[in-house]
Design a protein around this motif. Structure first.
Motif, PDB file in Angstrom:
ATOM      1  N   ASP A   1       0.788  -1.247   0.000  1.00 12.94           N
ATOM      2  CA  ASP A   1       0.000   0.000   0.000  1.00 12.94           C
ATOM      3  C   ASP A   1       0.813   1.288   0.000  1.00 12.94           C
ATOM      4  OD1 ASP A   1      -2.438  -1.060  -0.283  1.00 12.94           O
ATOM      5  OD2 ASP A   1      -3.015  -0.967   1.821  1.00 12.94           O
TER       6      ASP A   1
ATOM      7  N   GLY B   1       2.307   2.398  -2.563  1.00 11.24           N
ATOM      8  CA  GLY B   1       2.074   3.069  -3.842  1.00 11.24           C
ATOM      9  C   GLY B   1       2.866   2.532  -5.016  1.00 11.24           C
ATOM     10  N   LYS B   2       3.319   1.291  -4.893  1.00 14.13           N
ATOM     11  CA  LYS B   2       4.105   0.673  -5.962  1.00 14.13           C
ATOM     12  C   LYS B   2       3.332   0.631  -7.276  1.00 14.13           C
ATOM     13  CE  LYS B   2       4.689  -3.604  -5.296  1.00 14.13           C
ATOM     14  NZ  LYS B   2       4.507  -4.866  -5.937  1.00 14.13           N
ATOM     15  N   SER B   3       2.119   0.093  -7.259  1.00 17.58           N
ATOM     16  CA  SER B   3       1.345  -0.047  -8.495  1.00 17.58           C
ATOM     17  C   SER B   3       0.978   1.313  -9.066  1.00 17.58           C
ATOM     18  CB  SER B   3       0.072  -0.849  -8.249  1.00 17.58           C
ATOM     19  OG  SER B   3       0.396  -2.044  -7.623  1.00 17.58           O
ATOM     20  N   THR B   4       0.668   2.261  -8.193  1.00 15.50           N
ATOM     21  CA  THR B   4       0.295   3.592  -8.673  1.00 15.50           C
ATOM     22  C   THR B   4       1.485   4.247  -9.373  1.00 15.50           C
ATOM     23  OG1 THR B   4      -1.143   3.721  -6.736  1.00 15.50           O
ATOM     24  CG2 THR B   4      -0.807   5.749  -7.973  1.00 15.50           C
TER      25      THR B   4
ATOM     26  N   GLN C   1      -3.883   0.563 -12.326  1.00 14.21           N
ATOM     27  CA  GLN C   1      -3.060  -0.585 -11.966  1.00 14.21           C
ATOM     28  C   GLN C   1      -3.049  -1.659 -13.033  1.00 14.21           C
ATOM     29  OE1 GLN C   1      -3.713  -1.729  -7.913  1.00 14.21           O
ATOM     30  NE2 GLN C   1      -3.566   0.365  -7.244  1.00 14.21           N
TER      31      GLN C   1
ATOM     32  N   GLY D   1      -6.107  -5.159  -3.800  1.00 19.69           N
ATOM     33  CA  GLY D   1      -5.105  -4.112  -3.849  1.00 19.69           C
ATOM     34  C   GLY D   1      -3.719  -4.649  -3.559  1.00 19.69           C
TER      35      GLY D   1
ATOM     36  N   THR E   1      -0.394  -6.884  -5.227  1.00 14.99           N
ATOM     37  CA  THR E   1       0.191  -7.488  -6.411  1.00 14.99           C
ATOM     38  C   THR E   1       0.568  -8.921  -6.108  1.00 14.99           C
ATOM     39  OG1 THR E   1       1.082  -5.343  -6.882  1.00 14.99           O
ATOM     40  CG2 THR E   1       1.985  -7.168  -8.125  1.00 14.99           C
TER      41      THR E   1
ATOM     42  N   ASN F   1       6.848   8.810  -1.367  1.00 14.75           N
ATOM     43  CA  ASN F   1       5.575   8.946  -2.088  1.00 14.75           C
ATOM     44  C   ASN F   1       4.490   9.556  -1.194  1.00 14.75           C
ATOM     45  OD1 ASN F   1       3.771   8.591  -4.250  1.00 14.75           O
ATOM     46  ND2 ASN F   1       3.108   6.590  -3.464  1.00 14.75           N
ATOM     47  N   LYS F   2       3.417   9.976  -1.832  1.00 16.77           N
ATOM     48  CA  LYS F   2       2.220  10.515  -1.162  1.00 16.77           C
ATOM     49  C   LYS F   2       2.489  11.853  -0.477  1.00 16.77           C
ATOM     50  CE  LYS F   2       0.330   5.863  -0.434  1.00 16.77           C
ATOM     51  NZ  LYS F   2      -0.608   5.038   0.288  1.00 16.77           N
TER      52      LYS F   2
ATOM     53  N   ASP G   1       1.414  14.528  -1.378  1.00 20.85           N
ATOM     54  CA  ASP G   1       0.207  15.348  -1.477  1.00 20.85           C
ATOM     55  C   ASP G   1      -0.662  15.265  -0.221  1.00 20.85           C
ATOM     56  OD1 ASP G   1      -2.189  13.142  -2.555  1.00 20.85           O
ATOM     57  OD2 ASP G   1      -0.095  12.574  -2.610  1.00 20.85           O
TER      58      ASP G   1
ATOM     59  N   SER H   1       4.363  12.436  -5.710  1.00 19.92           N
ATOM     60  CA  SER H   1       3.024  11.892  -5.507  1.00 19.92           C
ATOM     61  C   SER H   1       2.705  11.067  -6.747  1.00 19.92           C
ATOM     62  CB  SER H   1       1.993  13.000  -5.327  1.00 19.92           C
ATOM     63  OG  SER H   1       0.703  12.436  -5.485  1.00 19.92           O
ATOM     64  N   ALA H   2       2.672   9.761  -6.566  1.00 20.82           N
ATOM     65  CA  ALA H   2       2.382   8.881  -7.709  1.00 20.82           C
ATOM     66  C   ALA H   2       0.960   9.133  -8.176  1.00 20.82           C
ATOM     67  CB  ALA H   2       2.579   7.430  -7.303  1.00 20.82           C
TER      68      ALA H   2
HETATM   69  P1  GTP Z   1       0.234  -3.488  -3.148  1.00 17.78           P
HETATM   70  O1  GTP Z   1      -0.124  -3.754  -4.590  1.00 17.78           O
HETATM   71  O2  GTP Z   1      -0.837  -3.874  -2.195  1.00 17.78           O
HETATM   72  O3  GTP Z   1       1.591  -3.919  -2.768  1.00 17.78           O
HETATM   73  O4  GTP Z   1       0.192  -1.934  -2.954  1.00 17.78           O
HETATM   74  P2  GTP Z   1       0.984  -0.883  -3.757  1.00 17.78           P
HETATM   75  O5  GTP Z   1       2.243  -0.579  -3.034  1.00 17.78           O
HETATM   76  O6  GTP Z   1       1.028  -1.244  -5.182  1.00 17.78           O
HETATM   77  O7  GTP Z   1       0.057   0.372  -3.523  1.00 17.78           O
HETATM   78  P3  GTP Z   1      -0.986   1.008  -4.521  1.00 17.78           P
HETATM   79  O8  GTP Z   1      -0.303   1.624  -5.684  1.00 17.78           O
HETATM   80  O9  GTP Z   1      -2.077   0.045  -4.764  1.00 17.78           O
HETATM   81  O10 GTP Z   1      -1.476   2.201  -3.596  1.00 17.78           O
HETATM   82  C1  GTP Z   1      -2.123   1.973  -2.360  1.00 17.78           C
HETATM   83  C2  GTP Z   1      -3.104   3.088  -2.097  1.00 17.78           C
HETATM   84  O11 GTP Z   1      -2.400   4.343  -1.965  1.00 17.78           O
HETATM   85  C3  GTP Z   1      -4.104   3.290  -3.223  1.00 17.78           C
HETATM   86  O12 GTP Z   1      -5.329   3.605  -2.657  1.00 17.78           O
HETATM   87  C4  GTP Z   1      -3.535   4.490  -3.994  1.00 17.78           C
HETATM   88  O13 GTP Z   1      -4.525   5.227  -4.654  1.00 17.78           O
HETATM   89  C5  GTP Z   1      -2.901   5.297  -2.880  1.00 17.78           C
HETATM   90  N1  GTP Z   1      -1.768   6.095  -3.374  1.00 17.78           N
HETATM   91  C6  GTP Z   1      -0.715   5.709  -4.097  1.00 17.78           C
HETATM   92  N2  GTP Z   1       0.110   6.744  -4.356  1.00 17.78           N
HETATM   93  C7  GTP Z   1      -0.439   7.824  -3.770  1.00 17.78           C
HETATM   94  C8  GTP Z   1      -0.064   9.204  -3.671  1.00 17.78           C
HETATM   95  O14 GTP Z   1       0.946   9.671  -4.196  1.00 17.78           O
HETATM   96  N3  GTP Z   1      -0.902  10.002  -2.971  1.00 17.78           N
HETATM   97  C9  GTP Z   1      -2.036   9.561  -2.384  1.00 17.78           C
HETATM   98  N4  GTP Z   1      -2.786  10.423  -1.724  1.00 17.78           N
HETATM   99  N5  GTP Z   1      -2.428   8.282  -2.455  1.00 17.78           N
HETATM  100  C10 GTP Z   1      -1.645   7.418  -3.143  1.00 17.78           C
END
Ligand code: GTP
Length: 598
Positions: A16, A18-21, A41, A53, A55, A133-134, A136, A164-165
């Protein structure tokens, strides 16, 4: 061929963060995917993944990027699974790269899997590019996180991109860092082919598609290829790369990341970590590090309705096509009849399989309490392996039972220190060490029996720490334990699927709790039902499920026909998850109750 313009990298992160984002944003900015086609994603292709959510499978996409220096670069992004159960797959995906982007959530900081993944990446000698990341979010603490990363990695805090991804802020800094800091692949073009398989999926038309990194040598689409683990030769249906769809090519060279459509029928013939070489001029040695992933957690899966047995078998076979780490074999239980003993990499893997059987294959199943694999040494010196309480031989013949122990790392805000120690104590964990990665955070290390970890441990940890703690675990070794089998009798009959192997000190307490719980769960029948627990051949607890009273039943009779039908429907629904044992109906919850005991 010149590989100076190639960069192979992956993104690693705690779940969570933000890897996928970030992956989506990179694909979008490099024009690999048009804005119109941008489904969120893209790299997570399975529906279940999108919903959870998380991967699950790694994949690879080639992007083209024109950098500030004017050069055009081929960027291969290799996606890695995000969960500890899939650490071996992660390690193989990392082997296919030269660099890793380490994404850390600015509101959370460094977590258990941030570190676990970082260590894996360092083992593969990858260049690490930390990214915060994040930014924002109002609760972001980028300065604090940058400092923690500086002391962890020795990279100056001001050099760490803050992005901010989601909003697409500072993504170019990430792309420039990939070009400038990740080294191009090195590999000799003029030696026999060695390509590493870091993932695979089953395609109904092309057979198993292996995701590969050409480590050295090269291959053409006309070459006969050899999988070195089993010495299997295949003529590829097609070779190519993902962009993100499959793009066939005639040749893949040293340093390239791409795919080979093998035509093979199951992924177990084409395992992650195996090496592909040429049949005509094979390499002398496979690439190092090939492992056959071993299931760690076992459970029985039974159809609720006996006639679904062959559907369940088909479904498991189909799942196995894409998941070489799932194992299963037929099993018969007195209580549950015919089903399968299944092996999983971990509890999370088990949950995924269970959910897919129910949702994608629409099967009603009963899953028994998960068990670990015990090593049992008998008095006559023979050794046996037991992955189900039912298989445990008579107590009087056993010299020793050994169980798997894990190393466990927990990261949490310091305020939860006490409750985490309390949880650890309850679960037979042994404290090893603690340190403070940043001022308000604590990192605790323990050793713990796997059997304690697979039963709601993570849920309990999350609820005690309001979701703030994270954890990671790895196998350490087998240790002898003072273990005993607790059996349950319902209406005088032993219910094999309700047996559990527990620590001797806990046996009495757990037996009592189990009986109390079963008394609540088992619905009243037309007669009294005795529920008993026994250990070492002695009854240690007993309770009675009282018979229904007649006037309650009377309500079900008479009245208009539609109401009766409704009642029958309702009853039928309720029955779907029931199993008859002798003449007593036992609901699925009962089989899980064995686990949920403190
Ligand atoms: P896994 O696939 O579970 O390992 O998660 P991940 O690391 O790929 O995270 P993912 O990209 O699914 O992001 C997790 C949550 O964070 C999602 O709800 C995204 O929308 C949110 N998110 C990702 N990047 C940002 C960011 O830059 N800002 C904000 N506000 N939310 C973000």
């Amino acid at each position: 061929m010149n590989t100076d313009h190639i960069r192979n990298f992956c993104i690693i992160a705690h779940i969570d963060h933000g890897k996928s984002t970030l992956a989506d944003r990179l694909l979008q900015i490099t024009g690999t995917i048009s804005d119109r086609d941008m489904v969120e994603q893209v790299l997570d292709t399975m529906d279940l993944e999108r919903e959870k959510g998380v991967t699950i499978k790694a994949s690879a996409v080639r992007m083209s990027y024109t950098a500030k220096d004017g050069g055009t670069y081929e960027l291969n992004l290799i996606d890695t699974p995000g969960h500890v159960d899939f650490n071996y797959e992660v390690s193989r995906a990392l082997e296919a790269c030269e660099g890793a982007i380490l994404v850390v959530d600015a509101t959370q900081g460094i977590e258990a899997q941030t570190l676990a993944n970082l260590y894996l990446a360092l083992e593969s000698d990858l260049e690490i590019i930390p990214v915060i990341n994040k930014i924002d979010l109002p609760s972001a603490m980028p300065d604090e996180v940058a400092e923690a990363l500086e002391s962890l990695l020795g990279i100056p805090a001001e050099d760490i991109p803050r992005i901010s991804a989601k909003e697409g802020i500072h993504i170019n800094q990430v792309l420039e860092a990939i070009v400038n800091r990740v080294p191009p692949p090195k590999g000799n073009e003029n030696v026999p082919l060695r390509a590493l398989i870091f993932d695979s999926h089953y395609d109904p038309y092309k057979g198993v598609v292996a995701y590969i990194r050409v480590v050295e040598g090269h291959l053409r689409n006309t070459d006969s290829l050899r999988l070195m683990a089993n010495n299997t030769d295949v003529r590829p249906v097609e070779i190519g790369y993902f962009a993100p769809g499959m793009r066939p090519v005639d040749e893949l060279d040293s340093g390239d990341v791409g795919y080979i459509a093998t035509g093979l029928k199951t992924v177990s013939e084409c395992r992650v970590g195996d090496t592909i070489t040429l049949t005509a001029s094979p390499a002398a040695e496979p690439l190092p590090g090939y492992l056959h992933p071993k299931p760690m957690v076992f459970a029985g899966i039974y159809p609720v309705e006996g006639e679904d047995y062959s559907n369940l078998k088909d479904a498991l076979e189909k799942l196995q096509l894409n998941d070489a780490s799932l194992t299963f074999e037929p099993e018969k239980s007195q209580a549950l009849n015919f089903g399968f003993r299944c092996g999983f990499l971990g509890l999370f893997h088990m949950e995924i399989i269970q959910e897919r059987l129910e949702r994608e294959y629409d099967l009603d199943i009963v899953v028994t309490a998960p068990s670990v694999e015990y090593q049992v040494i008998l008095l006559d010196g023979t050794q046996m392996v037991v992955d189900s309480p039912v298989q445990l031989p008579d107590e009087s013949t056993i010299a020793e039972i050994r169980e798997p122990w894990m190393g466990l790392d927990i990261f949490s805000p310091t305020e939860f220190f006490g409750t985490i120690m309390d949880l650890a104590n309850k679960r037979r964990a042994e404290f090893r060490a603690q340190d403070h990665p940043s001022p308000n955070r604590v990192h605790l290390s323990f050793e713990i029996p796997l059997s304690e970890l697979i039963v709601d441990f993570f849920d309990d940890l999350k609820s005690r720490t309001r979701g703030y703690a994270s954890m990671d675990y790895h196998f350490e070794g087998y240790r002898a334990g003072n273990l005993v089998k607790v059996e349950v009798l319902v209406g005088g009959e032993v219910v094999d699927a309700l047996a559990a192997i527990v620590h001797k000190e806990d046996a009495y307490h757990k037996g009592q709790r189990l009986v109390t719980k079963l008394k609540e769960i088992i619905p009243r029948q037309l007669f009294d039902v005795a529920v008993q627990a026994s250990a070492d051949g002695r009854i240690i607890s007993r309770a009675n499920v009282k018979a229904l009273r007649k006037d309650v039943l009377a309500k079900c009779y008479g009245g208009d026909i539609s109401r009766k039908k409704k009642l029958l429907e309702k009853q039928k629904k309720g029955k779907r998850r029931m199993k008859m044992v002798g003449n007593v109906e036992i609901p699925q919850e009962a089989f899980m109750a064995v686990l949920r005991l403190e």
